[in-house]
Design a protein around this motif. Sequence first.
Motif, short mmCIF file in Angstrom:
data_model
loop_
_atom_site.label_atom_id
_atom_site.label_comp_id
_atom_site.label_asym_id
_atom_site.label_seq_id
_atom_site.Cartn_x
_atom_site.Cartn_y
_atom_site.Cartn_z
N ARG A 148 -14.42 -5.12 -7.02
CA ARG A 148 -15.13 -4.02 -6.32
C ARG A 148 -13.99 -3.84 -5.23
N LYS A 149 -13.36 -4.91 -4.86
CA LYS A 149 -12.43 -4.91 -3.61
C LYS A 149 -11.11 -4.10 -3.95
N LEU A 150 -10.61 -4.43 -5.33
CA LEU A 150 -9.44 -3.75 -6.04
C LEU A 150 -9.66 -2.36 -6.04
N CYS A 151 -10.93 -2.17 -6.79
CA CYS A 151 -11.16 -0.68 -7.05
C CYS A 151 -11.12 0.27 -5.58
N GLU A 152 -11.78 -0.62 -4.49
CA GLU A 152 -11.55 0.28 -3.32
C GLU A 152 -10.45 0.55 -2.55
N ALA A 153 -9.41 -0.29 -2.94
CA ALA A 153 -8.04 -0.19 -2.51
C ALA A 153 -7.43 1.26 -3.06
N VAL A 154 -7.69 1.38 -4.52
CA VAL A 154 -7.23 2.64 -5.26
C VAL A 154 -8.04 3.91 -4.92
N LEU A 155 -9.33 3.82 -4.93
CA LEU A 155 -10.30 4.81 -4.82
C LEU A 155 -10.50 5.40 -3.48
N GLU A 156 -10.25 4.39 -2.67
CA GLU A 156 -10.59 4.94 -1.08
C GLU A 156 -9.23 4.82 -0.22
N ARG A 157 -8.41 4.00 -0.67
CA ARG A 157 -7.11 3.84 0.32
C ARG A 157 -5.77 4.46 -0.49
N ASP A 158 -6.18 4.93 -1.77
CA ASP A 158 -5.11 5.72 -2.41
C ASP A 158 -3.99 4.98 -2.80
N ALA A 159 -4.29 3.57 -3.09
CA ALA A 159 -3.13 2.66 -3.45
C ALA A 159 -2.97 2.91 -4.77
N ASP A 160 -1.66 2.47 -5.27
CA ASP A 160 -1.22 2.74 -6.77
C ASP A 160 -1.35 1.50 -7.56
N MET A 161 -0.95 0.41 -7.07
CA MET A 161 -1.31 -0.95 -7.63
C MET A 161 -1.75 -1.82 -6.62
N VAL A 162 -2.92 -2.48 -6.98
CA VAL A 162 -3.31 -3.76 -6.19
C VAL A 162 -3.37 -4.77 -6.82
N ILE A 163 -2.89 -5.83 -6.13
CA ILE A 163 -2.46 -7.11 -6.71
C ILE A 163 -3.50 -7.97 -6.44
N GLY A 164 -3.93 -8.76 -7.26
CA GLY A 164 -4.98 -9.69 -7.23
C GLY A 164 -4.10 -11.02 -6.86
N ASP A 165 -4.15 -11.41 -5.67
CA ASP A 165 -3.30 -12.64 -5.16
C ASP A 165 -4.01 -14.06 -5.30
N ARG A 166 -3.52 -14.59 -6.47
CA ARG A 166 -4.04 -16.11 -6.41
C ARG A 166 -3.39 -17.15 -5.68
N LEU A 167 -2.16 -16.82 -5.47
CA LEU A 167 -1.45 -17.89 -4.71
C LEU A 167 -1.73 -18.23 -3.31
N SER A 168 -2.41 -17.38 -2.53
CA SER A 168 -2.76 -17.41 -1.15
C SER A 168 -4.30 -18.08 -1.25
#
Length: 319
Positions: free
Chosen positions: A94-114
């Motif tokens: 849901r967090k990744l979707c919100e970045a695209v649908l609400e904040r108009d991001a083109d690519m959202v990276i699921g950051d495992r390394l942090s």
Amino acid sequence: MDKIAVLIPCYNEAKTVKKVIEDFRRELPEATIYVYDNNSKDGTDEIARQAGAIVRYERKQGKGNVIRSMFRDIDAECYIMTDGDDTYPAEEARKLCEAVLERDADMVIGDRLSSTYFKENKRPFHNVGNVTVRTLINMIYKSKIRDVMTGYRAFSYRFVKTFPVLSKGFEIETEMTIHALDRNMGVENVIIEYRDRPKGSNSKLNTYSDGARVLKTIAKFYKNYKPLSFFTLVAFLLTLLGTCFLIPVLVDYINTGLVPKMPSFLTAVFIYICALQSFFCGLILQTIVNRGKQDFEINLNKYTDKYKELKKGEENENS
């Protein structure tokens, strides 16, 4: 057009694909879940179909080939890409979707390394490889990408429809990252939890051969996307090499007024000529790349307009 499309490329993931589908259906009930089977021999496709996913097939082996088919076939406002091995938590989708649908991001990276990657991942060379690739790309593109090779991402419609998939295998994630950075698209990092594969599920990634392909991909795209920088570096290295040949000749000339080492002198001159050619080659190619970026922006505007038309048509149908 789907509101959210969950894309799951699969190759022999019978042990985990059902759980992955159920998890994403629970977290994103409005999403359409697609499983693209890449020549599995363990019944992955049937298990996915019984779990309620739309199952399609890609016969050309390799994750890059699967992603190409997914991006070509599916229209959606937001795309979630994940793996079928149950290493990425659906709870973060849901967090990744919100970045695209609400904040108009083109690519959202699921950051495992942090988060938990270095603790959960049991393959130490993978850890070293991930950090190396991240450092190289951030250095070349002056970016702050936290996880280059993660398979958990979200995309906008315009990214998916303007991304030219060239890679065939696991280097596809690196290609996506470089494309987004070079084309100045909106990129966000979202920290996610990572868990290692469950017992009995085997990784398809070969640490050494696939790692070498990823590094080769970085070098190739550095040359293709930043030719002036690349060929200037080549010219600099050639200049250093030519100077190594020239210095002994200059020392003899200063001391004796003669040039007894004529082969070394001619070699140095030849290398300097190559350095000049490399530099001017970079200038010419950079001009071509800049023109390509202009064409890309024009195409991006076309797909943005198409996206608006699709949404408007969908809204009219719903009303």
